[in-house]
Scaffold this active site. Structure first.
Site, PDB file in Angstrom:
ATOM      1  N   ASP A  92       0.855  -1.183   0.000  1.00  0.00           N
ATOM      2  CA  ASP A  92       0.000   0.000   0.000  1.00  0.00           C
ATOM      3  C   ASP A  92       0.891   1.233   0.000  1.00  0.00           C
ATOM      4  O   ASP A  92       2.050   1.191   0.404  1.00  0.00           O
ATOM      5  CB  ASP A  92      -0.965  -0.024   1.195  1.00  0.00           C
ATOM      6  CG  ASP A  92      -2.162   0.905   0.976  1.00  0.00           C
ATOM      7  OD1 ASP A  92      -2.201   1.610  -0.061  1.00  0.00           O
ATOM      8  OD2 ASP A  92      -3.059   0.926   1.835  1.00  0.00           O
ATOM      9  N   ASP A 127      -3.295   7.336  -3.537  1.00  0.00           N
ATOM     10  CA  ASP A 127      -4.593   7.979  -3.739  1.00  0.00           C
ATOM     11  C   ASP A 127      -4.814   9.069  -2.699  1.00  0.00           C
ATOM     12  O   ASP A 127      -4.027   9.221  -1.767  1.00  0.00           O
ATOM     13  CB  ASP A 127      -5.716   6.934  -3.674  1.00  0.00           C
ATOM     14  CG  ASP A 127      -5.598   6.019  -2.464  1.00  0.00           C
ATOM     15  OD1 ASP A 127      -4.451   5.701  -2.064  1.00  0.00           O
ATOM     16  OD2 ASP A 127      -6.633   5.608  -1.896  1.00  0.00           O
ATOM     17  N   CYS A 275     -15.047 -22.034  21.964  1.00  0.00           N
ATOM     18  CA  CYS A 275     -14.396 -22.350  20.692  1.00  0.00           C
ATOM     19  C   CYS A 275     -13.636 -23.655  20.848  1.00  0.00           C
ATOM     20  O   CYS A 275     -12.976 -23.878  21.859  1.00  0.00           O
ATOM     21  CB  CYS A 275     -13.456 -21.226  20.268  1.00  0.00           C
ATOM     22  SG  CYS A 275     -12.717 -21.512  18.652  1.00  0.00           S
ATOM     23  N   CYS A 277     -11.549 -24.828  18.312  1.00  0.00           N
ATOM     24  CA  CYS A 277     -10.573 -24.920  17.231  1.00  0.00           C
ATOM     25  C   CYS A 277      -9.303 -25.579  17.774  1.00  0.00           C
ATOM     26  O   CYS A 277      -9.139 -25.748  18.984  1.00  0.00           O
ATOM     27  CB  CYS A 277     -10.281 -23.553  16.632  1.00  0.00           C
ATOM     28  SG  CYS A 277      -9.258 -22.499  17.645  1.00  0.00           S
ATOM     29  N   CYS A 280      -7.640 -23.677  20.573  1.00  0.00           N
ATOM     30  CA  CYS A 280      -8.324 -23.660  21.866  1.00  0.00           C
ATOM     31  C   CYS A 280      -8.315 -25.030  22.545  1.00  0.00           C
ATOM     32  O   CYS A 280      -8.463 -25.120  23.757  1.00  0.00           O
ATOM     33  CB  CYS A 280      -9.748 -23.148  21.702  1.00  0.00           C
ATOM     34  SG  CYS A 280      -9.795 -21.406  21.225  1.00  0.00           S
TER      35      CYS A 280
HETATM   36  N1  GUN Z   1      -6.207   1.553   3.463  1.00  0.00           N
HETATM   37  C1  GUN Z   1      -7.431   1.694   3.985  1.00  0.00           C
HETATM   38  N2  GUN Z   1      -8.178   2.506   3.199  1.00  0.00           N
HETATM   39  C2  GUN Z   1      -7.405   2.877   2.170  1.00  0.00           C
HETATM   40  C3  GUN Z   1      -7.631   3.715   1.029  1.00  0.00           C
HETATM   41  O1  GUN Z   1      -8.703   4.276   0.805  1.00  0.00           O
HETATM   42  N3  GUN Z   1      -6.557   3.869   0.172  1.00  0.00           N
HETATM   43  C4  GUN Z   1      -5.364   3.239   0.386  1.00  0.00           C
HETATM   44  N4  GUN Z   1      -4.375   3.404  -0.496  1.00  0.00           N
HETATM   45  N5  GUN Z   1      -5.139   2.462   1.456  1.00  0.00           N
HETATM   46  C5  GUN Z   1      -6.153   2.286   2.327  1.00  0.00           C
HETATM   47 ZN    ZN Z   2     -10.482 -21.242  19.058  1.00  0.00          ZN
END
Ligand code: GUN
Ligand code: ZN
Length: 655
Positions: A92, A127, A275, A277, A280
């Protein structure tokens, strides 16, 4: 070659495969958020891969870039080296950090170039995060900026590019963002929704997805930034979301919360073994409560990741089974906000109908609102149109309706005029001849199990029409002829059905009385499954081709693919020249060459509007082809098998 392929679907939801430089990712997939600093990971990505089969993660290119030691190592060894992970890594861009914590000193060009440099599998454009509260003007400005950056990034970057779709809660901006992102993005990443997810504003989330969906390019994977609570996975998948990402597994663990698909549970409150799983079993939650904070946090993070991955598995299975609406409704029962979101989605059937399948194996009612699913909406509208043409019938109560009841209702009055019968069903009044059709035929709901009323027994039905003559032996043939005509009208329209029907006769199941096969001079032309839909055999396809107007019911196959389709191979999307726009996924299409010669018949996987933008993958699964064996026995076909849907009583004889 990187790209996305659709393999299976349930409406807009799909099972797909995203090919990346680090292998294929099966979607829908959860990309756990992994901090680029190994000291800040409660579970290392390599451990996620080894223990839980995690094939993809998302990390922050921005945090990596601004932290000198991380940056140096990433520049040397790539993001995969830094994370110690050889699966798919999406990165990101820092837009969210910029939004949440103020200025980011990186430029959009720099952060895209950096993601290329560290060999991220999916690079995200920087963005402008748009708050739901952003006024229109501001949202539009942010959108323009985001799109300028996206186009510049596309020109500069040759790998997979995720382009955020912003627009806030302004429907037309969302639609525009989706359309423009679709021109340049390989992954279409719906953003700006974290506040909606965190504050359980699912109505607005539904509206944003409804607004964006029609202009999102169908052949591209859709990412939803911040979907981390397993409560929301089925909901998001309904709109065709393929990728979830979230740090929720860790964030909730930090504050002592457990994630379950039914909601959040505070560890502090757990006294009982809620739970079972694998985790757990070894360390009961009541015991974990007393652990040192850091041990507890890691344990809960693993637990949360496990329950989240399990829910992704359920979503995937539901897509295979055609039960995603049921799963989403079951999840929505857990929280009224989610129920409201789902109700909002159902107020926009137009978004779902183009990919709504012809039928499913069953229609399981979860609650009264199940009857607002797109499938029910479409069915009611089509029945209403048909009843307008035919005129209303005499209505009988449904209560367990079984097809053999046809035998008990006289099809004509004493003067020999047709008597139309309507059956009162959970979907409204339905002509008796159509009551085997999905969703009525495979309906499994309250009415199926509520105390049966005498009103529905065959003898009571018969007694309800004392003015009509007794039924004769010939009546069943009359019913069969009438049912064939109605079913073909349902499927092909009145004109085509009028040309098809003469000379056809029906074969009923001896056990259940259901219409199974429609034959012509002894040859099977249509086969009916549990969904009640008549599907043509290859010979039946010839009949339909002769009866339906040119272009209708057809998918035109490019010359290169003709020999393959004629030999029974699936038709790939890029070889489909055109398709009748009225065909829906699951419908049987006639596959013809450009001279309209019939090559085969097959089941649509893609909707016609999706063909042009699907670069790869199957468009139509061929079920019978020129010179191939005819499959006539519906019992050979899993979807056409006559066994009742699970949990439903088998055909009930007269009480
Ligand atoms: N992570 C959570 N929301 C967003 C978003 O709107 N844009 C980007 N690039 N990362 C995010
Ligand atoms: Zn569990």
């Amino acid at each position: 070659m990187p790209g996305f392929e659709l393999l299976e679907r349930d409406g807009l939801a799909r099972l797909g495969r995203l090919d990346t430089p680090h292998g294929a990712l099966a979607t829908p997939a959860l990309l756990p958020v992994v901090h680029p600093d190994p000291d800040r990971q409660p579970i290392a990505p390599a451990e996620m891969a080894r223990r839980f089969g995690v094939r993809g993660v998302i990390s922050s290119a921005y945090i990596t870039w601004r932290t000198p030691p991380l940056r140096a190592r990433a520049e040397r060894e790539g993001i995969h080296g830094l994370l110690g992970y050889d699966g798919v890594v999406m990165t990101d861009s820092g837009a969210f950090q910029q939004h949440a914590y103020g200025a980011v000193e990186v430029t959009p060009e720099e952060i895209v170039a950096f993601q290329g440099l560290i060999r991220s599998d999916v690079t995200t454009v920087l963005d402008r995060f748009t708050e739901p509260e952003a006024p229109r003007e501001e949202a539009e400005q942010s959108l323009l900026t985001t799109m300028d950056r996206a186009r510049a990034a596309r020109a500069a970057h040759s790998g997979l590019l995720a382009v955020p779709v912003q627009g806030g809660v302004h429907d037309e901006l969302r639609a525009r963002a989706a359309a423009e992102a679709s021109e340049v993005g390989d992954v279409l990443a719906v953003g700006g929704v974290v506040p909606l997810l965190e504050q359980y504003r699912f109505v607005e989330l539904a509206r944003s997805l409804v607004a964006a969906r029609p202009t999102l390019r169908p052949g591209r994977p859709v990412h939803l930034f911040g979907t981390g609570h397993p409560l929301t996975f089925a909901f998001a998948a309904l709109f065709g979301v393929d990728l979830y990402d979230s740090s929720a597994y860790h964030k909730f663990a930090r504050r002592g919360s457990l994630l379950f698909p039914e909601g959040t549970v505070e560890l502090e409150d757990v006294r009982e073994p809620i739970c079972r799983c694998a985790l757990c079993e070894v360390a009961p939650l009541a015991e974990v409560r007393g652990w040192a904070p850091s041990d507890r946090e890691r344990h809960l993070a693993i637990h949360n990741l496990l329950t989240s991955l399990e829910e992704v598995g359920r979503v995937r299975q539901a897509i295979r089974d055609g039960t995603l609406w049921e799963l989403a409704e079951r999840r929505a029962v857990a929280h009224p906000a989610l129920r409201a979101g789902l109700a909002e989605a159902k107020r926009h059937p137009e978004v779902f109908l183009p990919t709504e399948p012809e039928s499913r194996r069953a229609f399981r009612e979860i609650g009264p609102e199940s009857l607002d699913r797109p499938a029910a909406f479409r069915f009611r509208n089509r029945v209403a149109a048909l009843r307008v043409r035919r005129g209303p019938g005499r209505t009988v109560r449904r209560i367990p309706l079984r097809p053999e009841y046809l035998r008990h209702l006289p099809p004509r009055d004493r003067s020999g005029n047709d008597v139309p019968w309507d059956v009162d069903t959970p979907f409204g009044p339905v002509p008796l001849e159509l009551t085997d059709l999905y969703p009525v035929g495979p309906y499994l709901g309250l009415e199926e199990f509520a105390a049966p009323s005498r009103a529905g027994t065959p003898s009571a039905l018969r007694a309800s029409a004392p003015d009509l003559p007794d039924r004769t032996e010939a009546d069943l043939d009359l019913w069969t002829t009438r049912q064939i005509g109605r079913l073909l009208e349902w499927r092909y329209g009145a004109e085509t059905a009028g040309r098809l029907a003469p000379g056809l006769s029906g074969v009923r199941s001896r056990r259940s009385g259901r219409l199974k096969t429609i034959v012509h001079e002894g040859s099977p032309m249509f086969v009916l499954g549990t969904d009640g839909v008549p599907r043509p055999t290859f010979r039946g396809g010839r009949l339909v081709a002769a009866a339906a107007p040119l272009g209708r019911e057809r998918v035109v196959v490019a010359a290169d693919a003709v020999p393959f389709v004629r030999g029974g191979r699936s038709l790939f999307a890029r070889f489909a020249i055109s398709a009748d726009p009225s065909l829906v996924p699951g419908a049987t299409a006639l596959l013809v060459d450009e001279g309209d010669e019939l090559l085969g018949v097959g089941r649509m996987l893609l909707a016609p509007h999706e063909l042009a933008t699907a670069d790869r993958g199957v468009a139509v699964h061929v079920t019978a082809h020129a010179g191939g064996p005819e499959r006539v026995d519906p019992d050979d076909d899993a979807e056409g098998a006559e066994a009742p849907p699970d949990g439903r009583p088998d055909d009930v004889p007269e009480r």
